[in-house]
Design an enzyme around this catalytic site. Structure first.
Site, PDB file in Angstrom:
ATOM      1  N   GLU A 141      33.783  12.111  -4.532  1.00 15.10           N
ATOM      2  CA  GLU A 141      32.738  10.959  -3.686  1.00 15.10           C
ATOM      3  C   GLU A 141      31.470  12.575  -4.317  1.00 15.10           C
ATOM      4  O   GLU A 141      31.147  13.690  -3.678  1.00 15.10           O
ATOM      5  CB  GLU A 141      32.209  10.463  -2.391  1.00 15.10           C
ATOM      6  CG  GLU A 141      32.671   9.661  -2.225  1.00 15.10           C
ATOM      7  CD  GLU A 141      33.924   9.784  -1.192  1.00 15.10           C
ATOM      8  OE1 GLU A 141      34.212  10.252  -0.314  1.00 15.10           O
ATOM      9  OE2 GLU A 141      35.071   8.794  -1.820  1.00 15.10           O
ATOM     10  N   TYR A 153      32.731  17.693 -13.006  1.00 11.89           N
ATOM     11  CA  TYR A 153      33.936  16.552 -12.817  1.00 11.89           C
ATOM     12  C   TYR A 153      34.280  15.903 -13.525  1.00 11.89           C
ATOM     13  O   TYR A 153      35.409  15.700 -14.670  1.00 11.89           O
ATOM     14  CB  TYR A 153      33.506  15.691 -11.291  1.00 11.89           C
ATOM     15  CG  TYR A 153      32.929  16.919 -10.037  1.00 11.89           C
ATOM     16  CD1 TYR A 153      34.309  17.758  -9.506  1.00 11.89           C
ATOM     17  CD2 TYR A 153      32.271  15.912  -9.703  1.00 11.89           C
ATOM     18  CE1 TYR A 153      33.297  18.367  -8.746  1.00 11.89           C
ATOM     19  CE2 TYR A 153      31.885  16.851  -8.598  1.00 11.89           C
ATOM     20  CZ  TYR A 153      32.535  17.349  -7.982  1.00 11.89           C
ATOM     21  OH  TYR A 153      32.192  18.299  -6.472  1.00 11.89           O
TER      22      TYR A 153
HETATM   23  C1  LIG Z   1      28.605  22.568  -8.245  1.00  8.62           C
HETATM   24  C2  LIG Z   1      29.658  24.148  -8.308  1.00  8.62           C
HETATM   25  C3  LIG Z   1      30.621  24.030  -7.196  1.00  8.62           C
HETATM   26  C4  LIG Z   1      29.825  24.595  -9.408  1.00  8.62           C
HETATM   27  O1  LIG Z   1      30.190  25.477  -9.407  1.00  8.62           O
HETATM   28  P1  LIG Z   1      29.547  26.757 -10.284  1.00  8.62           P
HETATM   29  O2  LIG Z   1      30.569  28.295 -10.339  1.00  8.62           O
HETATM   30  O3  LIG Z   1      27.913  26.564 -10.374  1.00  8.62           O
HETATM   31  O4  LIG Z   1      29.569  25.855 -11.615  1.00  8.62           O
HETATM   32  P2  LIG Z   1      30.881  26.349 -13.323  1.00  8.62           P
HETATM   33  O5  LIG Z   1      29.824  27.737 -13.450  1.00  8.62           O
HETATM   34  O6  LIG Z   1      32.455  27.023 -12.928  1.00  8.62           O
HETATM   35  O7  LIG Z   1      30.077  25.505 -14.144  1.00  8.62           O
HETATM   36  C5  LIG Z   1      31.195  24.594 -14.684  1.00  8.62           C
HETATM   37  C6  LIG Z   1      30.948  23.238 -14.670  1.00  8.62           C
HETATM   38  O8  LIG Z   1      29.812  22.687 -14.636  1.00  8.62           O
HETATM   39  C7  LIG Z   1      28.827  21.968 -15.234  1.00  8.62           C
HETATM   40  N1  LIG Z   1      27.900  22.901 -14.305  1.00  8.62           N
HETATM   41  C8  LIG Z   1      27.636  23.893 -13.288  1.00  8.62           C
HETATM   42  N2  LIG Z   1      26.785  24.022 -13.037  1.00  8.62           N
HETATM   43  C9  LIG Z   1      25.666  23.007 -13.733  1.00  8.62           C
HETATM   44  C10 LIG Z   1      24.222  23.372 -14.235  1.00  8.62           C
HETATM   45  N3  LIG Z   1      23.168  23.801 -13.065  1.00  8.62           N
HETATM   46  N4  LIG Z   1      23.902  22.373 -14.654  1.00  8.62           N
HETATM   47  C11 LIG Z   1      24.341  21.174 -15.328  1.00  8.62           C
HETATM   48  N5  LIG Z   1      26.003  22.030 -15.589  1.00  8.62           N
HETATM   49  C12 LIG Z   1      26.118  22.881 -14.561  1.00  8.62           C
HETATM   50  C13 LIG Z   1      28.647  22.227 -16.024  1.00  8.62           C
HETATM   51  O9  LIG Z   1      29.312  21.370 -16.688  1.00  8.62           O
HETATM   52  C14 LIG Z   1      29.885  23.968 -16.308  1.00  8.62           C
HETATM   53  O10 LIG Z   1      30.597  24.402 -17.201  1.00  8.62           O
HETATM   54  P3  LIG Z   1      29.692  24.192 -18.448  1.00  8.62           P
HETATM   55  O11 LIG Z   1      29.569  25.913 -18.983  1.00  8.62           O
HETATM   56  O12 LIG Z   1      31.364  24.898 -20.155  1.00  8.62           O
HETATM   57  O13 LIG Z   1      28.375  24.285 -18.938  1.00  8.62           O
HETATM   58  C15 LIG Z   1      27.942  24.932  -7.485  1.00  8.62           C
HETATM   59  O14 LIG Z   1      26.786  24.511  -8.519  1.00  8.62           O
HETATM   60  C16 LIG Z   1      27.227  24.664  -6.707  1.00  8.62           C
HETATM   61  O15 LIG Z   1      28.298  25.390  -5.408  1.00  8.62           O
HETATM   62  N6  LIG Z   1      26.748  23.375  -5.997  1.00  8.62           N
HETATM   63  C17 LIG Z   1      26.215  22.968  -4.465  1.00  8.62           C
HETATM   64  C18 LIG Z   1      27.496  22.751  -3.752  1.00  8.62           C
HETATM   65  C19 LIG Z   1      28.118  21.430  -4.115  1.00  8.62           C
HETATM   66  O16 LIG Z   1      27.696  20.555  -4.794  1.00  8.62           O
HETATM   67  N7  LIG Z   1      29.505  20.689  -4.771  1.00  8.62           N
HETATM   68  C20 LIG Z   1      29.980  19.812  -4.859  1.00  8.62           C
HETATM   69  C21 LIG Z   1      30.021  19.211  -3.841  1.00  8.62           C
HETATM   70  S1  LIG Z   1      30.369  17.306  -4.719  1.00  8.62           S
END
Ligand SMILES: CC(C)(COP(=O)(O)OP(=O)(O)OC[C@H]1O[C@@H](n2cnc3c(N)ncnc32)[C@H](O)[C@@H]1OP(=O)(O)O)[C@@H](O)C(=O)NCCC(=O)NCCS
Length: 211
Positions: A141, A153
Site C-alpha cells: 500500500e 513500484y
Molecule cells: C521512495 C524512496 C524509497 C525511493 O528511494 P530513492 O533511493 O530515492 O529512489 P531511486 O533513486 O532508487 O529511484 C528509483 C525510481 O524511483 C522513482 N523515483 C525516485 N525518486 C523519485 C522522485 N523524486 N520523483 C519521481 N520519481 C522518483 C523513479 O522511477 C526512479 O527511477 P529512475 O531513476 O529510473 O527515474 C525514497 O524516496 C524514500 O525513502 N521516500 C520516503 C519513504 C517512502 O515514501 N517510502 C515508500 C513508502 S510506500
C-alpha cells in the site's frame, strides 16, 4: 561510494528509526521492529549500507537467527552483541510473507542519499527475499500522494489494483494498493534482470568502477 545490502539486526534499530522519523509521519516504534526481527520465517528486513571502498562480498542474510520462544521473550539474555558495523546505514526495507504473497511493509532511504538508485537496490533485495520465502506475487500500500514511491513500484511491475479509503490514520489519506504479476514467471524474471543490469551499471558508474 559503494552500497550493499545486509540483514537488519537489532543494533540497527536506532538508526532505522532516525531515517523513519525523517521519512514517515507515523513512524514504527523500536518494539515493533524488534518483534518483526524475531520472526525471520515470515518477515524479512534488510538494510543498505555505504562503503568508500569495495564492500565485503557476503550473502545478504548470513546471520538471520531462528529463535526459540524463550529467546524471543528474553532477547537480551540470548542475543550475542554484534560488532558495530563500520558501514553507515543509509536505507532499509521489509517484507512479510502471507501464504504465498509477499507484503512490502516499509522502504525508506535517508533523505541525503535519495535519487541514487538505493530505493531500487532495496526493492531488489526485497524481491529476492520474497522469492527465497516462496512468494509468488508481491503487494503493498502506498499513499495516493506519494508519486515518487509509486513510480519506483511501477518500474518494477507493481500495478494499481484498488484503494483503501482513509487508510492512513494521521491525515485520513487513501492508500493505493499495488500488486505485481507472478514474480516467478519468465516474463517478470526477464524484466527484472534487465532492470538489474541497468541498476548495476548505474551504481558502478556512481562508484567510479566504470566510465
Ligand atoms: C521512495 C524512496 C524509497 C525511493 O528511494 P530513492 O533511493 O530515492 O529512489 P531511486 O533513486 O532508487 O529511484 C528509483 C525510481 O524511483 C522513482 N523515483 C525516485 N525518486 C523519485 C522522485 N523524486 N520523483 C519521481 N520519481 C522518483 C523513479 O522511477 C526512479 O527511477 P529512475 O531513476 O529510473 O527515474 C525514497 O524516496 C524514500 O525513502 N521516500 C520516503 C519513504 C517512502 O515514501 N517510502 C515508500 C513508502 S510506500
Amino acid at each position: 561510494m559503494y552500497y550493499f545490502l545486509k540483514a537488519m539486526h537489532e543494533d540497527d534499530i536506532p538508526r532505522v528509526q532516525e531515517i523513519e522519523r525523517q521519512s514517515f509521519s507515523a513512524p514504527w516504534s523500536a518494539n515493533t521492529y524488534r518483534r518483526e526481527l524475531s520472526s525471520p520465517a515470515t518477515s524479512r528486513y534488510i538494510v543498505a549500507r555505504s562503503s568508500p571502498s569495495l564492500p565485503p562480498d557476503e550473502p545478504i542474510m548470513p546471520y538471520v537467527p531462528r529463535r526459540s520462544l524463550l529467546q524471543t521473550l528474553l532477547p537480551s539474555v540470548f542475543t550475542k552483541p554484534q560488532p558495530v558495523s563500520p558501514f553507515p546505514l543509509v536505507g532499509y526495507a521489509g517484507l512479510w510473507l502471507m501464504v504465498d504473497e509477499g507484503h512490502i511493509t516499509t522502504i525508506a532511504v535517508a533523505p541525503s542519499q535519495r535519487s541514487q538508485g538505493l530505493g531500487e537496490l532495496l526493492l531488489n533485495g526485497l524481491i529476492d527475499q520474497g522469492l527465497d520465502m516462496g512468494a509468488t506475487r508481491l503487494t503493498l500500500e502506498v499513499r495516493i500522494s506519494n508519486e515518487s514511491a509509486q513510480k519506483l513500484y511501477l518500474k518494477y511491475g507493481f500495478e494499481p489494483s484498488g484503494t483503501r479509503v482513509r487508510y492512513y490514520t494521521d491525515n485520513g489519506e487513501d492508500a493505493l494498493i499495488m500488486w505485481t504479476d507472478v514474480i516467478t514467471e519468465p516474463s517478470y524474471q526477464h524484466r527484472l534482470s534487465e532492470l538489474r543490469e541497468r541498476l548495476a551499471l548505474r551504481l558502478q558508474r556512481q562508484a567510479g568502477m566504470v566510465e
